[in-house]
Design a protein around this motif. Structure first.
Motif, PDB file in Angstrom:
ATOM      1  N   TYR A  60       0.628  -1.463  -0.062  1.00  0.00           N
ATOM      2  CA  TYR A  60      -0.238  -0.230  -0.277  1.00  0.00           C
ATOM      3  C   TYR A  60       0.705   1.074  -0.023  1.00  0.00           C
ATOM      4  CZ  TYR A  60      -3.228   3.973   2.298  1.00  0.00           C
ATOM      5  OH  TYR A  60      -3.815   5.132   1.912  1.00  0.00           O
ATOM      6  N   ARG A  61       0.508   2.049  -0.578  1.00  0.00           N
ATOM      7  CA  ARG A  61       1.106   3.111  -0.656  1.00  0.00           C
ATOM      8  C   ARG A  61      -0.029   4.595  -1.471  1.00  0.00           C
ATOM      9  NH1 ARG A  61       4.214   0.510   0.694  1.00  0.00           N
ATOM     10  NH2 ARG A  61       6.347  -0.055  -0.296  1.00  0.00           N
ATOM     11  N   LEU A  62       0.705   5.992  -0.010  1.00  0.00           N
ATOM     12  CA  LEU A  62      -0.544   7.407   0.024  1.00  0.00           C
ATOM     13  C   LEU A  62      -0.826   7.061  -2.092  1.00  0.00           C
ATOM     14  CD1 LEU A  62       0.376   8.749   2.213  1.00  0.00           C
ATOM     15  CD2 LEU A  62      -1.753   7.628   2.202  1.00  0.00           C
ATOM     16  N   SER A  63      -2.224   8.071  -1.931  1.00  0.00           N
ATOM     17  CA  SER A  63      -1.935   8.453  -3.483  1.00  0.00           C
ATOM     18  C   SER A  63      -1.741  10.163  -3.268  1.00  0.00           C
ATOM     19  CB  SER A  63      -3.194   9.426  -4.071  1.00  0.00           C
ATOM     20  OG  SER A  63      -4.037   7.178  -3.721  1.00  0.00           O
ATOM     21  N   PRO A  64      -0.902  10.571  -4.172  1.00  0.00           N
ATOM     22  CA  PRO A  64      -0.743  11.946  -4.686  1.00  0.00           C
ATOM     23  C   PRO A  64      -2.235  13.000  -3.513  1.00  0.00           C
ATOM     24  CG  PRO A  64      -0.324  11.163  -6.608  1.00  0.00           C
ATOM     25  CD  PRO A  64      -1.245   9.966  -6.039  1.00  0.00           C
ATOM     26  N   TYR A  65      -1.634  13.936  -3.591  1.00  0.00           N
ATOM     27  CA  TYR A  65      -2.572  15.008  -2.366  1.00  0.00           C
ATOM     28  C   TYR A  65      -3.178  16.171  -3.938  1.00  0.00           C
ATOM     29  CZ  TYR A  65      -1.156  13.862   2.229  1.00  0.00           C
ATOM     30  OH  TYR A  65      -0.956  13.228   2.803  1.00  0.00           O
ATOM     31  N   ASN A  66      -4.976  16.403  -3.530  1.00  0.00           N
ATOM     32  CA  ASN A  66      -5.643  17.297  -3.888  1.00  0.00           C
ATOM     33  C   ASN A  66      -5.230  18.442  -3.282  1.00  0.00           C
ATOM     34  OD1 ASN A  66      -6.016  15.815  -6.931  1.00  0.00           O
ATOM     35  ND2 ASN A  66      -7.438  14.407  -4.784  1.00  0.00           N
ATOM     36  N   CYS A  67      -4.747  19.852  -4.142  1.00  0.00           N
ATOM     37  CA  CYS A  67      -5.032  20.559  -3.147  1.00  0.00           C
ATOM     38  C   CYS A  67      -5.741  22.054  -3.628  1.00  0.00           C
ATOM     39  CB  CYS A  67      -3.616  21.273  -3.059  1.00  0.00           C
ATOM     40  SG  CYS A  67      -2.355  20.307  -2.852  1.00  0.00           S
ATOM     41  N   PHE A  68      -6.566  22.801  -2.528  1.00  0.00           N
ATOM     42  CA  PHE A  68      -7.772  23.521  -2.637  1.00  0.00           C
ATOM     43  C   PHE A  68      -7.500  24.604  -1.606  1.00  0.00           C
ATOM     44  CE2 PHE A  68      -9.900  21.163  -0.613  1.00  0.00           C
ATOM     45  CZ  PHE A  68     -11.035  21.555   0.096  1.00  0.00           C
ATOM     46  N   MET A  69      -7.871  26.198  -1.313  1.00  0.00           N
ATOM     47  CA  MET A  69      -7.980  26.971  -0.767  1.00  0.00           C
ATOM     48  C   MET A  69      -8.989  27.177  -0.152  1.00  0.00           C
ATOM     49  SD  MET A  69      -4.330  28.254  -0.201  1.00  0.00           S
ATOM     50  CE  MET A  69      -4.811  29.613   0.594  1.00  0.00           C
TER      51      MET A  69
END
Length: 376
Positions: A60-69
């Motif tokens: 298992y590995r973490l998925s890339p992050y999504n970002c918003f403000m």
């Protein structure tokens, strides 16, 4: 030893298929309309079985992050990961972090724990003020503290060492280290479910220090926002110096809002200003910025509804949530004034409303009838 008596490891609990399914049900609440959730739900059992395999095989590995403000109540960067990762973190929190960490916290640490929260913290502050008045009267002092950029300043190494004092399963620590190190440098993502527990834990030692070493009886904390009430201003000055030294050792810094002031001025805490009268009565009023925020929000909702970007059910649920929060304090007149604005903005939608949200709307839709009866 029989099979039933063999203890189950913490990692086995979080990776258990039944616990992953329970975590999946929690993670999808309020989000079933989202594409990622719908896609996962089509083959939920197959996806969960594969997730169980990925965890137990350490692939298992973490998925890339999504970002918003976000800009309310202040500007913050929100980082969130995939729905699959949310399921893992729900299971990790529910089956490992909560049972291990909660028993190490003081009673007046209010965030992220079942049976506690903002209203619990507000009730405790009321009780503290009443007890203080019976002992010392209305004169006293408050040290109100807030940590500068708390989530962004948490040191990964310090956090890992704190977790290792409580959690000893090497497989769980492997997963925790992966989540903590998923961002470079200092800080933890605000959008992660685990970040809430990390933030509660990070200052837990300070809670014990303030209560047990500094001898502060009237103390409460919600994440990085905390207060101390005492009858001796000099002692609070000493406490402030000690707290500064303590948080600096954790790589943190108190912000400019930290101050010592008379108890009669009241305490801004958890969205309310709580103050005590000369007679000992404790009053809680919604803070001015919260009043202005809900008015701006309702006007924005009107525009979004006209554009078809939001439905009335969501607006109604959001406003009912705010009024439920406001009702916890002495806010009768404020709620009536805000109800008038809500009715003016959404009178057409309220008339003849029959929706799925289980909310009594009669206080709005019968308003014109009541006003007409009074005028007659």
């Amino acid at each position: 030893m029989s099979e039933e008596q063999i203890p189950v490891s913490d990692f086995a609990k979080l990776a258990d298929l039944n616990n992953l399914y329970a975590a999946y049900m929690e993670a999808r609440k309020g989000k079933r309309w989202k594409y990622a959730v719908v896609k996962y739900e089509i083959n939920a059992l197959e996806n969960l079985t594969f997730l169980h395999y990925m965890l137990t095989s350490k692939k298992y590995r973490l998925s890339p992050y999504n970002c918003f403000m976000v800009y309310e109540p202040k500007e913050r960067l929100i980082m969130y990961n995939s729905f699959r990762d949310k399921i893992v973190q729900h299971s990790l929190c529910d089956n490992v972090l909560e049972p291990h960490l909660q028993k190490t916290f003081i009673f007046d640490n209010y965030a992220s724990q079942k049976g506690k929260g903002t209203h619990f913290g507000l009730d405790r502050l009321k009780m503290f003020m009443r007890k203080y008045y019976r002992q010392y009267g209305a004169d006293g002092w408050v040290l109100k503290c807030d940590v500068k950029k708390y989530f962004y300043s948490i040191d990964h190494g310090v956090l890992k060492s704190q977790l290792r004092r409580v959690i000893h399963d090497p497989d769980v620590l492997w997963l925790l280290d992966m989540i903590i190190d998923s961002t470079e440098g200092k800080g933890i993502p605000i959008g992660n479910h685990t970040s809430q527990w990390f933030a509660v834990l990070y200052l837990s030692g300070m809670d014990h220090f303030i209560k047990e070493r500094l001898g502060i009886k009237y103390y409460g904390r919600y994440m990085d926002d905390f207060y101390l009430i005492h009858n001796d201003k000099d002692h609070l000055r000493y406490c402030l110096d000690e707290i500064r030294r303590y948080v600096e050792a954790l790589g943190l810094e108190l912000n400019q809002k930290t101050a010592i002031f008379p108890l009669k001025q009241g305490i801004d805490f958890l969205g309310f200003r709580t103050f005590m009268t000369d007679s000992g009565k404790v009053v809680q009023k919604i803070r001015r910025d919260s009043k202005n925020r809900i008015r701006r929000k309702l006007k924005k909702f009107r525009g979004l509804l006209d554009e078809g970007r939001i439905d009335f059910e969501t607006i109604l649920a959001s406003y009912a949530s705010w009024t439920g929060h406001a009702e916890h304090g002495n806010s009768h007149h404020l709620i009536r004034q805000t109800d008038e604005l809500f009715y003016c903005l959404f009178s057409k939608e309220l008339e003849g409303y029959h929706g799925k949200v289980n909310i009594d709307v009669t206080r709005w839709i019968n308003r014109e009838v009541r006003e007409h009866e009074v005028q007659q």
